[in-house]
Write a protein that holds these residues in place. Structure first.
Motif, PDB file in Angstrom:
ATOM      1  N   GLY A 145       1.013  -1.060   0.339  1.00 14.76           N
ATOM      2  CA  GLY A 145      -0.166  -0.082   0.033  1.00 14.76           C
ATOM      3  C   GLY A 145       0.571   1.322  -0.286  1.00 14.76           C
ATOM      4  O   GLY A 145       0.344   2.283  -0.714  1.00 14.76           O
ATOM      5  N   PRO A 146       1.526   1.693   1.086  1.00 18.15           N
ATOM      6  CA  PRO A 146       2.084   1.000   1.833  1.00 18.15           C
ATOM      7  C   PRO A 146       1.343   1.517   3.551  1.00 18.15           C
ATOM      8  O   PRO A 146       1.167   2.211   3.506  1.00 18.15           O
ATOM      9  N   GLN A 147       1.152   0.077   3.900  1.00 20.80           N
ATOM     10  CA  GLN A 147       0.125  -0.192   4.803  1.00 20.80           C
ATOM     11  C   GLN A 147       0.907  -0.594   6.299  1.00 20.80           C
ATOM     12  O   GLN A 147       2.271  -1.103   5.209  1.00 20.80           O
ATOM     13  N   SER A 148       0.748   0.179   7.374  1.00 21.15           N
ATOM     14  CA  SER A 148       1.872  -1.042   8.513  1.00 21.15           C
ATOM     15  C   SER A 148       0.489  -1.543   9.284  1.00 21.15           C
ATOM     16  O   SER A 148      -0.388  -1.510   9.855  1.00 21.15           O
ATOM     17  N   LEU A 149       0.562  -3.472   9.416  1.00 18.72           N
ATOM     18  CA  LEU A 149       0.166  -3.433  10.434  1.00 18.72           C
ATOM     19  C   LEU A 149       0.767  -4.616  11.242  1.00 18.72           C
ATOM     20  O   LEU A 149       2.009  -4.802  11.396  1.00 18.72           O
ATOM     21  N   LEU A 150      -0.101  -3.484  12.330  1.00 12.85           N
ATOM     22  CA  LEU A 150       0.743  -4.236  13.987  1.00 12.85           C
ATOM     23  C   LEU A 150       0.562  -5.433  14.348  1.00 12.85           C
ATOM     24  O   LEU A 150      -1.360  -5.592  14.214  1.00 12.85           O
ATOM     25  N   PHE A 151       0.930  -6.927  15.299  1.00 11.55           N
ATOM     26  CA  PHE A 151      -0.056  -7.672  14.961  1.00 11.55           C
ATOM     27  C   PHE A 151       0.802  -8.088  16.747  1.00 11.55           C
ATOM     28  O   PHE A 151       1.824  -7.648  16.282  1.00 11.55           O
ATOM     29  N   GLU A 152       0.135  -9.204  17.675  1.00 12.55           N
ATOM     30  CA  GLU A 152       0.652  -9.715  18.443  1.00 12.55           C
ATOM     31  C   GLU A 152       0.207 -10.954  18.283  1.00 12.55           C
ATOM     32  O   GLU A 152      -0.919 -10.786  18.381  1.00 12.55           O
ATOM     33  N   ILE A 153       0.937 -11.624  18.645  1.00 11.50           N
ATOM     34  CA  ILE A 153       0.657 -13.237  18.807  1.00 11.50           C
ATOM     35  C   ILE A 153       0.659 -13.972  19.917  1.00 11.50           C
ATOM     36  O   ILE A 153       1.968 -13.502  20.843  1.00 11.50           O
ATOM     37  N   GLY A 154      -0.461 -14.245  20.873  1.00 14.68           N
ATOM     38  CA  GLY A 154       0.136 -14.637  22.700  1.00 14.68           C
ATOM     39  C   GLY A 154       1.380 -16.059  22.611  1.00 14.68           C
ATOM     40  O   GLY A 154       0.915 -16.430  21.830  1.00 14.68           O
ATOM     41  N   PRO A 155       1.245 -16.309  23.706  1.00 16.95           N
ATOM     42  CA  PRO A 155       2.511 -17.226  23.981  1.00 16.95           C
ATOM     43  C   PRO A 155       1.751 -18.547  23.680  1.00 16.95           C
ATOM     44  O   PRO A 155       1.859 -19.731  23.354  1.00 16.95           O
ATOM     45  N   SER A 156       0.013 -18.663  23.460  1.00 20.23           N
ATOM     46  CA  SER A 156      -0.141 -19.971  22.830  1.00 20.23           C
ATOM     47  C   SER A 156      -0.699 -20.061  21.210  1.00 20.23           C
ATOM     48  O   SER A 156      -1.665 -20.969  20.627  1.00 20.23           O
ATOM     49  N   ASN A 157       0.275 -18.684  20.564  1.00 23.78           N
ATOM     50  CA  ASN A 157       0.524 -18.980  18.664  1.00 23.78           C
ATOM     51  C   ASN A 157      -1.169 -18.524  18.690  1.00 23.78           C
ATOM     52  O   ASN A 157      -1.312 -18.667  17.637  1.00 23.78           O
ATOM     53  N   GLN A 158      -2.123 -18.204  19.760  1.00 25.58           N
ATOM     54  CA  GLN A 158      -3.120 -16.952  19.193  1.00 25.58           C
ATOM     55  C   GLN A 158      -2.589 -15.804  19.020  1.00 25.58           C
ATOM     56  O   GLN A 158      -2.192 -15.208  19.561  1.00 25.58           O
ATOM     57  N   LEU A 159      -4.107 -14.918  17.883  1.00 25.84           N
ATOM     58  CA  LEU A 159      -3.687 -13.770  17.872  1.00 25.84           C
ATOM     59  C   LEU A 159      -4.474 -13.208  18.822  1.00 25.84           C
ATOM     60  O   LEU A 159      -5.664 -13.034  18.703  1.00 25.84           O
ATOM     61  N   VAL A 160      -3.356 -11.815  18.910  1.00 32.36           N
ATOM     62  CA  VAL A 160      -3.644 -10.915  20.147  1.00 32.36           C
ATOM     63  C   VAL A 160      -4.187  -9.882  19.396  1.00 32.36           C
ATOM     64  O   VAL A 160      -5.546  -9.363  19.138  1.00 32.36           O
ATOM     65  N   ARG A 161      -3.404  -9.202  18.767  1.00 33.05           N
ATOM     66  CA  ARG A 161      -4.026  -7.795  17.807  1.00 33.05           C
ATOM     67  C   ARG A 161      -3.545  -7.934  15.937  1.00 33.05           C
ATOM     68  O   ARG A 161      -2.439  -8.462  15.867  1.00 33.05           O
TER      69      ARG A 161
END
Length: 109
Positions: free
Chosen positions: A63-79
């Motif tokens: 795009g450019p777009q900025s995508l913030l991600f967070e993956i929790g300790p159990s490999n689940q998508l948090v953000r």
């Protein structure tokens, strides 16, 4: 410590190469695929790993777009969030603005 632009460019290049080719980054490639993106289409402009196996980082899309991600300790998508104000990311991810400039210049495409 403030990194130079050359150091930040190297960080984006190295992280992006790992994203695209390293087996340890398969979970991030799967995350991208789940959101309709392919690793060859994004840059990885920062990645922080927690002691609890969580991960926190920023993808730069075409795009450019900025995508913030967070993956929790159990490999689940948090953000998973598109960030409009990339300056807000600068403290944790100083390479984001450099990654956006690299994307606009067609580098690592």
């Amino acid at each position: 410590m403030h990194e130079t632009e050359a150091e930040l460019r190297l960080e984006v290049s190295e992280l992006t190469e790992l994203l695209r080719e390293d087996s340890d980054f398969a979970d991030l490639r799967n995350l991208l695929a789940a959101h309709g993106l392919h690793e060859s289409e994004v840059l990885l402009a920062g990645l922080i790993g927690g002691e609890d196996n969580s991960q926190y980082g920023v993808f730069i899309t075409a795009g450019p777009q900025s995508l913030l991600f967070e993956i929790g300790p159990s490999n689940q998508l948090v953000r998973w969030e598109q960030i409009q104000d990339v300056d807000a990311l600068a403290k944790d991810f100083p390479a984001v603005s450099v990654g956006i400039a690299m994307r606009r210049a067609g580098e690592l495409a």
